[in-house]
Design an enzyme around this catalytic site. Structure first.
Site, PDB file in Angstrom:
ATOM      1  N   ASP A  56       1.065  -0.674  -0.319  1.00  0.00           N
ATOM      2  CA  ASP A  56      -0.043   0.085   0.050  1.00  0.00           C
ATOM      3  C   ASP A  56       0.844   1.676   0.282  1.00  0.00           C
ATOM      4  OD1 ASP A  56      -1.806  -1.814   0.166  1.00  0.00           O
ATOM      5  OD2 ASP A  56      -3.057  -1.100   1.828  1.00  0.00           O
ATOM      6  N   ARG A 112      -0.622   3.771  17.971  1.00  0.00           N
ATOM      7  CA  ARG A 112      -0.994   4.832  16.773  1.00  0.00           C
ATOM      8  C   ARG A 112      -0.610   6.043  18.285  1.00  0.00           C
ATOM      9  NH1 ARG A 112      -0.021   0.707  13.999  1.00  0.00           N
ATOM     10  NH2 ARG A 112      -1.403   0.468  13.245  1.00  0.00           N
ATOM     11  N   ASP A 144      -7.829   2.210  12.198  1.00  0.00           N
ATOM     12  CA  ASP A 144      -6.729   3.162  12.177  1.00  0.00           C
ATOM     13  C   ASP A 144      -6.468   4.370  12.196  1.00  0.00           C
ATOM     14  OD1 ASP A 144      -5.084   1.562  13.898  1.00  0.00           O
ATOM     15  OD2 ASP A 144      -4.260   0.510  12.077  1.00  0.00           O
ATOM     16  N   SER A 166      -3.485 -10.436   7.467  1.00  0.00           N
ATOM     17  CA  SER A 166      -2.807  -8.571   7.231  1.00  0.00           C
ATOM     18  C   SER A 166      -2.906  -8.903   8.374  1.00  0.00           C
ATOM     19  CB  SER A 166      -4.268  -7.929   7.120  1.00  0.00           C
ATOM     20  OG  SER A 166      -4.144  -6.337   7.898  1.00  0.00           O
TER      21      SER A 166
END
Length: 404
Positions: free
Chosen positions: A18, A99, A128, A180
């Site tokens: 990505d 995060r 996210d 993932s």
């Protein structure tokens, strides 16, 4: 801010498919300089190997790799542990906790370099995007946020691969990506593949860190952890920093099949998702702290800490780290944890984590009071008056009913 005003973008870059595609896409669509930002949150040397070279070959003007492991442990993981936060009864918030430090470091780099935009590769279906953009809003609302997955025309891995091929940008990614995964010092998560069907049991190829309970040693292991005011001080009598401590506990826990969960969770964006998580060291630490809490906290204090933990878990999961509520809840948990000093011995056996021993100078447990033998500190006759007062409302209600 329009497309024309974007001159320099800092992209949260991983080197995966990505973000490899995002670099040239940004240059094509925003005609801007792209700076790759890579956060080292303990995902491992293999994940970081060659990432700078990949970023440059994708078209980034530069690549900054920032070591955030100490910040992650000392500013987020250890404070969160004091709250006892667990999302939906199982999830130890591994992805969620990383995060805030990643987003803050990305913002700091953007401000330092004079960038006018931030970019992330989060999809429009996940949590996210909210976590990153919530942090961006709190820390640098003047910066534009670019989320390619909400803008571009690509809709599959193959379309991204085709785009990279057109641009002559090398990639090791393939069209079939079974799972993932997201790893950091605290945990590794797994989604996709066969576990998208909740009727399928996770296969052995899902798990990457931990042995299965069946493969774990037949001999139990014991680990002694010492705490002062809720802070880990030693493991088996040895003092070490937070990063090293978690790495050691991850190794020990993984060997004994500790820390696996398989959960169907409620995402912030409204849908349910299934994830398999491995958090071996965190599972040990949380069990030890809860074992110490049982000795030290009175009933109302423990109840309040549990309420704080529920609220804090939701807050971390929802990406509300940079808020006054976080500060308030953390202050409450830290105040309570001032009494959490002592030692706990944890027994690890085939996936199970058990508190085997515990002691604290602040313990409220008294053998003299709890014993079934004769004692001189508790008069059992006192219970009669207590029960009469405790049940007074029920007695009055019954008397009214009998009059009717």
């Amino acid at each position: 801010m329009s497309v024309e005003n974007v001159k320099k973008v800092v992209l949260a870059y991983s080197g995966g498919l990505d973000t490899s595609a995002i670099v040239p896409w940004l240059k094509d669509n925003y005609n801007c300089e792209v700076i790759a930002f890579v956060a080292n949150v303990g995902q491992g040397d293999e994940e970081l190997a060659g990432v700078e070279e990949k970023a440059i070959k994708s078209g980034a003007s530069s690549c900054y790799i920032v070591d955030l492991r100490e910040e992650l442990v000392n500013e987020v993981i250890f404070p969160t542990l004091k709250t006892g936060a667990v999302y939906e009864g199982q999830y130890l918030l591994g992805t969620s906790m990383a995060r805030p430090v990643i987003a803050r470091a990305q913002v700091n780099l953007a401000l330092e370099l004079g960038a006018d935009a931030l970019c992330h590769g989060c999809t429009g279906k996940g949590n996210d995007q909210v976590r990153f953009e919530g942090a961006f809003a709190a820390l640098a609302p003047q910066l534009k946020v670019i989320a390619p997955w909400r803008e571009w025309e690509f809709n599959s891995r193959q379309s991204l691969l085709n785009y990279l091929a057109e641009k002559n940008i090398p990639t090791t990614a393939s069209a079939t990506k079974i799972y993932s995964r997201d790893a950091n010092l605290w945990h590794i998560s797994h989604e996709g593949g066969e576990i998208e069907n909740p009727w399928n049991e996770p296969s052995d190829q899902i798990w990457m860190w931990t042995k299965s309970p069946e493969q774990a040693p037949d001999q139990a292991a014991y680990v002694e952890l010492s705490f002062e005011a809720g802070e880990l001080t030693t493991i088996n009598g040895q003092a070490m920093g937070g990063v090293a401590a978690i790495e050691l506990l991850n190794d020990i826990g993984s060997e004994h099949g500790v820390g696996r969960i398989d959960i169907v969770e409620n995402r912030l964006v409204g849908m349910k998702s299934r994830g398999c998580y491995e958090t071996p060291g965190g599972t040990i630490l949380l069990a030890a702290l809860k074992g110490l809490e049982a000795l030290v906290y009175d009933r109302t204090s423990l109840k309040y800490r549990e309420e704080v933990g529920l609220e804090f878990a939701q807050l971390v999961y929802d990406g509300r780290w940079f808020t006054p509520l976080k500060d308030a809840l953390l202050a409450a948990a830290t105040s309570l944890a001032s009494q959490l000093t002592g030692d706990v011995v944890i027994k690890l056996y085939k996936g199970n984590v058990t508190v085997a021993k515990r002691r604290s100078p602040n313990s409220l447990y008294s053998e003299a009071f709890a014993t079934f033998e004769g004692d001189e500190v508790y008069n059992q006759k006192d219970a009669e008056g207590f029960i009469r007062l405790y049940s007074l409302a029920s007695r009055i209600r019954a008397l009214h009913a009998n009059k009717g």
